[in-house]
Write a protein that holds these residues in place. Structure first.
Motif, PDB file in Angstrom:
ATOM      1  N   GLU A  65       0.808  -1.217   0.000  1.00  0.00           N
ATOM      2  CA  GLU A  65       0.000   0.000   0.000  1.00  0.00           C
ATOM      3  C   GLU A  65       0.843   1.270   0.000  1.00  0.00           C
ATOM      4  OE1 GLU A  65      -3.481  -0.112   2.709  1.00  0.00           O
ATOM      5  OE2 GLU A  65      -2.776  -2.125   3.204  1.00  0.00           O
ATOM      6  N   LYS A  66       2.159   1.117  -0.024  1.00  0.00           N
ATOM      7  CA  LYS A  66       3.099   2.249  -0.040  1.00  0.00           C
ATOM      8  C   LYS A  66       2.880   3.196   1.144  1.00  0.00           C
ATOM      9  CE  LYS A  66       3.885   2.127  -5.042  1.00  0.00           C
ATOM     10  NZ  LYS A  66       5.060   1.263  -4.870  1.00  0.00           N
ATOM     11  N   LYS A  67       2.656   2.598   2.302  1.00  0.00           N
ATOM     12  CA  LYS A  67       2.524   3.394   3.516  1.00  0.00           C
ATOM     13  C   LYS A  67       3.887   3.774   4.078  1.00  0.00           C
ATOM     14  CE  LYS A  67      -1.893   1.584   5.260  1.00  0.00           C
ATOM     15  NZ  LYS A  67      -2.525   0.825   6.372  1.00  0.00           N
ATOM     16  N   PHE A  68       4.843   2.860   3.926  1.00  0.00           N
ATOM     17  CA  PHE A  68       6.143   3.008   4.579  1.00  0.00           C
ATOM     18  C   PHE A  68       7.226   2.554   3.609  1.00  0.00           C
ATOM     19  CE2 PHE A  68       9.581   2.281   7.536  1.00  0.00           C
ATOM     20  CZ  PHE A  68       9.346   3.173   8.584  1.00  0.00           C
ATOM     21  N   SER A  69       8.442   3.055   3.822  1.00  0.00           N
ATOM     22  CA  SER A  69       9.543   2.655   2.952  1.00  0.00           C
ATOM     23  C   SER A  69      10.805   2.412   3.764  1.00  0.00           C
ATOM     24  CB  SER A  69       9.820   3.739   1.894  1.00  0.00           C
ATOM     25  OG  SER A  69      10.356   4.904   2.503  1.00  0.00           O
ATOM     26  N   VAL A  70      11.645   1.510   3.262  1.00  0.00           N
ATOM     27  CA  VAL A  70      13.019   1.362   3.726  1.00  0.00           C
ATOM     28  C   VAL A  70      13.895   1.670   2.513  1.00  0.00           C
ATOM     29  CG1 VAL A  70      14.774  -0.174   4.684  1.00  0.00           C
ATOM     30  CG2 VAL A  70      12.383  -0.369   5.437  1.00  0.00           C
ATOM     31  N   GLN A  71      14.814   2.627   2.668  1.00  0.00           N
ATOM     32  CA  GLN A  71      15.550   3.125   1.515  1.00  0.00           C
ATOM     33  C   GLN A  71      17.059   2.974   1.707  1.00  0.00           C
ATOM     34  OE1 GLN A  71      14.054   6.612  -0.368  1.00  0.00           O
ATOM     35  NE2 GLN A  71      12.093   6.558   0.700  1.00  0.00           N
ATOM     36  N   LEU A  72      17.725   2.629   0.627  1.00  0.00           N
ATOM     37  CA  LEU A  72      19.181   2.562   0.619  1.00  0.00           C
ATOM     38  C   LEU A  72      19.714   3.847   0.012  1.00  0.00           C
ATOM     39  CD1 LEU A  72      21.575   0.503   1.197  1.00  0.00           C
ATOM     40  CD2 LEU A  72      21.671   0.280  -1.291  1.00  0.00           C
ATOM     41  N   LEU A  73      20.502   4.573   0.798  1.00  0.00           N
ATOM     42  CA  LEU A  73      21.115   5.809   0.336  1.00  0.00           C
ATOM     43  C   LEU A  73      22.602   5.567   0.132  1.00  0.00           C
ATOM     44  CD1 LEU A  73      19.513   8.339   2.875  1.00  0.00           C
ATOM     45  CD2 LEU A  73      18.573   7.520   0.692  1.00  0.00           C
ATOM     46  N   GLU A  74      23.113   6.042  -0.986  1.00  0.00           N
ATOM     47  CA  GLU A  74      24.541   5.907  -1.258  1.00  0.00           C
ATOM     48  C   GLU A  74      25.150   7.289  -1.469  1.00  0.00           C
ATOM     49  OE1 GLU A  74      25.603   1.788  -3.043  1.00  0.00           O
ATOM     50  OE2 GLU A  74      24.029   2.633  -4.319  1.00  0.00           O
ATOM     51  N   PRO A  75      26.425   7.423  -1.151  1.00  0.00           N
ATOM     52  CA  PRO A  75      27.065   8.739  -1.218  1.00  0.00           C
ATOM     53  C   PRO A  75      27.186   9.286  -2.635  1.00  0.00           C
ATOM     54  CG  PRO A  75      28.339   7.185   0.100  1.00  0.00           C
ATOM     55  CD  PRO A  75      27.326   6.395  -0.650  1.00  0.00           C
ATOM     56  N   VAL A  76      26.991  10.589  -2.733  1.00  0.00           N
ATOM     57  CA  VAL A  76      27.302  11.303  -3.976  1.00  0.00           C
ATOM     58  C   VAL A  76      28.705  11.847  -3.818  1.00  0.00           C
ATOM     59  CG1 VAL A  76      26.716  13.250  -5.460  1.00  0.00           C
ATOM     60  CG2 VAL A  76      24.888  11.929  -4.344  1.00  0.00           C
ATOM     61  N   ARG A  77      29.605  11.434  -4.672  1.00  0.00           N
ATOM     62  CA  ARG A  77      30.995  11.841  -4.556  1.00  0.00           C
ATOM     63  C   ARG A  77      31.186  13.251  -5.106  1.00  0.00           C
ATOM     64  NH1 ARG A  77      35.012   6.743  -5.637  1.00  0.00           N
ATOM     65  NH2 ARG A  77      33.787   5.161  -4.535  1.00  0.00           N
TER      66      ARG A  77
END
Length: 322
Positions: free
Chosen positions: A308-320
């Motif tokens: 239902e797209k209530k919640f998310s777990v997100q992977l963030l990676e560095p911008v060099r």
């Protein structure tokens, strides 16, 4: 709302009274959500997490149960997992079950006794994992264990949508701190609550059983005990308010009558119907969160959500930096 227990030393009573007074002199009046969490408040919060209206905990846990193996594969072997505000580490176990030869697990929490107890429990259950608990406020600079030098990469884990409890500027600063910790080769795995029907949000923070109301009022009960104030809990009522402009749900206590409360010798006046804000929880659109992450030189490369797209777990990676 997020569980962030804190021990209050007697030596800090004057400081805490000053902090409470500072919030009560503002317009609108406000209190820190740290006051929710004495022993009774922590028990109430555990009950809230089981309520049918409170979707956050079970939804994030479901995402982790379904996708932890994929997350662990992306994180890779020999990673040091650094968890901000480690809590009970329930979701962390799902990652540790799938990570290949993790270099270390570093729980970071301000509540020392709770931190040590949780770390010892994990050490017994995961004897092959080196565990280095760090007692610190993750919003301020702190030192990481030197033993992390042999890790292939560093990954900060920040579950529970706690980022939403910070102002936008504070949230940016927390993300920037994470970016500094993981360097150019690491990553951040973070829970982010998404914007949805305001009625769903109001129900989640104003349950029909009244548990959240008791949790909110417990802030006043806790202050009464620690600072000797005499807030009349029957003179306030709980409400959850959706702030459309700020994109956040807010917990309020509303004065039922004109009243004066003595706080360390200072009279604080409340008008009938006056609101006292005790917590706010930002809910993000995906585009809004990506913009916030970008301001901290991080980019969202993977997003896992419930159906239902209530919640998310997100992977963030560095911008060099070029």
């Amino acid at each position: 709302m997020t569980k962030r227990p804190t021990v209050i030393p007697v030596s800090r009573v004057d400081q805490l009274a000053a902090s409470v007074l500072d919030g009560l002199r503002r317009t609108p009046k406000e209190l820190s959500p740290v006051w929710f969490y004495d022993e009774y408040g922590s028990t109430l919060f555990d009950s809230i997490c089981e309520l049918p209206e409170y979707y956050l905990t079970r939804t994030e846990l479901g995402i982790m149960q379904e996708h932890a193996a994929e997350m662990a594969q992306i994180i890779g072997p020999q990673a040091a997992l650094i968890e901000f505000g480690s809590g009970t580490s329930l979701k962390t176990r799902l990652l540790l079950d799938h990570l290949v030869a993790p270099a270390a697990y570093v729980p970071v929490d301000i509540a020392r006794e709770h931190l040590i107890e949780a770390a010892n429990t994990l050490a017994r259950d995961y004897p092959a994992v080196r565990i280095f608990p760090v007692c610190a406020d993750f919003t301020a600079p702190f030192e990481l264990p030197k033993q992390l030098q042999d890790a292939q990469r560093r990954v900060v884990y920040f579950p529970g949508s706690t980022l939403g409890n910070f102002s936008r500027d504070q949230a940016r600063a927390v993300l920037q701190r994470m970016r500094e910790i993981v360097g150019d080769t690491g990553a951040v795995l973070i829970g982010i609550d998404l914007q949805k029907d305001p009625d769903v949000l109001r129900a989640a923070y104003n349950d029909s059983a009244g548990v959240t109301a008791q949790f909110n009022l417990n802030a006043l009960r806790h202050i009464n005990r620690e600072l000797g104030t005499k807030f009349d809990l029957t003179a306030f009522e709980h409400d959850a308010v959706w702030n459309e402009e700020q994109g956040r749900i807010e917990m309020h206590l509303i004065s039922k009558r004109d009243q004066v409360v003595d706080v360390s010798g200072t009279p604080i006046r409340f008008s009938r119907g006056e609101h006292l804000r005790t917590e706010y929880c930002h809910k993000y659109t995906q585009a809004g969160f990506e913009s916030l992450a970008a301001s901290a030189r991080l980019t969202s490369t993977r997003v896992w959500t419930d159906a239902e797209k209530k919640f998310s777990v997100q992977l963030l990676e560095p911008v060099r930096v070029q």
